[in-house]
Design an enzyme around this catalytic site. Structure first.
Site, PDB file in Angstrom:
ATOM      1  N   ALA A 200       0.804  -1.232   0.000  1.00  0.00           N
ATOM      2  CA  ALA A 200       0.000   0.000   0.000  1.00  0.00           C
ATOM      3  C   ALA A 200       0.835   1.279   0.000  1.00  0.00           C
ATOM      4  O   ALA A 200       0.420   2.295  -0.552  1.00  0.00           O
ATOM      5  CB  ALA A 200      -0.916   0.006   1.223  1.00  0.00           C
ATOM      6  N   CYS A 325      16.838   0.355  -0.664  1.00  0.00           N
ATOM      7  CA  CYS A 325      17.504  -0.494   0.321  1.00  0.00           C
ATOM      8  C   CYS A 325      19.018  -0.347   0.201  1.00  0.00           C
ATOM      9  O   CYS A 325      19.744  -0.621   1.128  1.00  0.00           O
ATOM     10  CB  CYS A 325      17.147  -1.954   0.123  1.00  0.00           C
ATOM     11  SG  CYS A 325      15.730  -2.228  -0.909  1.00  0.00           S
TER      12      CYS A 325
END
Ligand code: PLP
Length: 373
Positions: A200, A325
């Protein structure tokens, strides 16, 4: 100092309407959805309405949507269950998938000794469809895991074509649609996708809420054991407000899709033209990329390269080098490492990713900040 957020492929700001929806649910819907009394049933109704809202946007059945905490969790579950429970003996994927896929595949290979084959990727980040088709020359039970839109370059895979090739060869198709969900139309009645995953927070919803689509009649085994939540596939009391927020976010994404897509497409074009004016030697990583991601290779010296993200950050500008990341790490992105040559990898690549909250003035600030480095 005003923050300029141009890292929307990493995550997106939550829409105010979504926050309002979640606050409303937190304030009034405190029941446990598994309780049989009216307070519990009311919370359960929110979950089921959210499921229907999501299913409607994707043209599938509500029963085919399974709530998870993230797309990473959904991918881990689906790939593991496919190997353990469906007898999948081979996974075909690409080296430019997100680590949620790549590291799961690697773990399954070590644990279950399955075969793993990689589709070739071109310098432009596109997959080799002819080589992909040729990989099906034997009839080992196979699952294909290929993403829709690459999170670093924005390169789009032809998932319609991939699905057809998979089903012609009786292979299951798992598709990481994290970057495209809510940003383009997806019709699961027409696409030959068996599993897809979404998070989401990539479409202006809350973090810690995601879902999997599991095609009807494909019965996976639980990822977490316990209660009967999510058909017993993912036990544990549901995060009602997160699920409601996710459904609201997806609904709004589709409601505003045409105008926001047009606006963001224009912004990306503007950014491209400005970069061309200021850095005539810059190039774009990836061909025919998605409208909200621009990954650029800048003609900077090695000294400048080391300082680039730091300098932008000092000016309040958030962009990304490779995937989120990896930002801060000196290693080149595994995606760009697969596409670019050694000389190109020495130069800085920046991922600029837009949302409808960005403006042309912000892009001007980015360009002048890059020019001052
Ligand atoms: N797949 C893609 C393409 C992504 O961009 C990301 C997040 O960056 C993920 C999977 C993982 O999403 P999450 O961290 O929300 O599980």
């Amino acid at each position: 100092m005003k923050n300029i957020y141009l890292d929307n492929a990493a995550t997106t700001p939550i829409r105010q309407e979504v926050i309002d929806e979640m606050v409303k649910v937190m304030q009034s819907e405190y029941g446990n959805p598994s309780s049989t009394h009216s307070i519990g049933r009311s919370a359960k109704a929110i979950i089921e309405t959210s499921r229907k809202t999501i299913a409607k946007q994707l043209h599938c059945n509500a029963q085919e949507i399974v709530f998870t905490s993230t797309a990473t969790e959904a991918t881990n579950w689906i790939l593991r269950s496919a190997v353990k429970d469906f007898g999948v003996k081979r996974i075909i994927t690409s080296k430019i998938e997100h680590h949620a896929t790549l590291y799961t595949v690697q773990a399954l290979q070590e644990e279950f000794d399955i075969a793993v084959e990689f589709v070739n990727v071109s310098h432009e980040g596109t997959i080799d469809y002819a080589q992909f088709s040729a990989l099906f020359s034997n009839d080992i039970k196979t699952l294909v895991s290929l993403m829709h839109v690459n999170n670093e370059t924005g390169v789009i895979n032809d998932i319609e074509k991939i699905g057809i090739i998979c089903h012609q060869n009786k292979a299951l198709f798992h598709c990481d649609t994290v970057q495209s969900i809510g940003k383009t139309e997806l019709n699961l009645q027409e696409l030959a996708i068996d599993f897809l995953v979404a998070s989401a927070h990539k479409f202006h919803g809350p973090k810690g809420a995601g879902f999997a689509y599991v095609r009807k009649n494909l019965v996976l085994q639980p990822m977490i054991f316990g209660g009967e939540q999510e058909k017993g596939w993912r036990a544990g009391t549901e995060s009602v407000h997160q699920i409601a927020g996710m459904a609201k976010a997806l609904e709004l994404s589709f409601e505003y899709l045409n105008e926001e897509r047009k606006y963001i497409t224009d912004l990306k074009k503007y950014c491209f033209q400005k970069l061309q004016q200021v850095f005539p030697e810059f190039s774009v990583n990836g061909d025919d990329t998605f409208y909200n991601i621009l990954n650029v290779l800048l003609p900077f010296s090695p000294e400048k390269t080391a300082m680039i993200l730091f300098n932008l950050d000092m000016k309040g500008i958030s962009v990304s080098r490779g995937s989120a990341c990896q930002s801060g790490s000196a290693k080149p992105s595994h995606v760009l490492a697969e596409m670019l040559n050694e000389e190109e990898l020495k130069k800085p690549s920046l991922r600029i990713s837009f949302s409808h909250y960005n403006t042309k003035e912000e892009i001007d600030c980015l360009i002048s900040a890059l020019n001052e480095i």
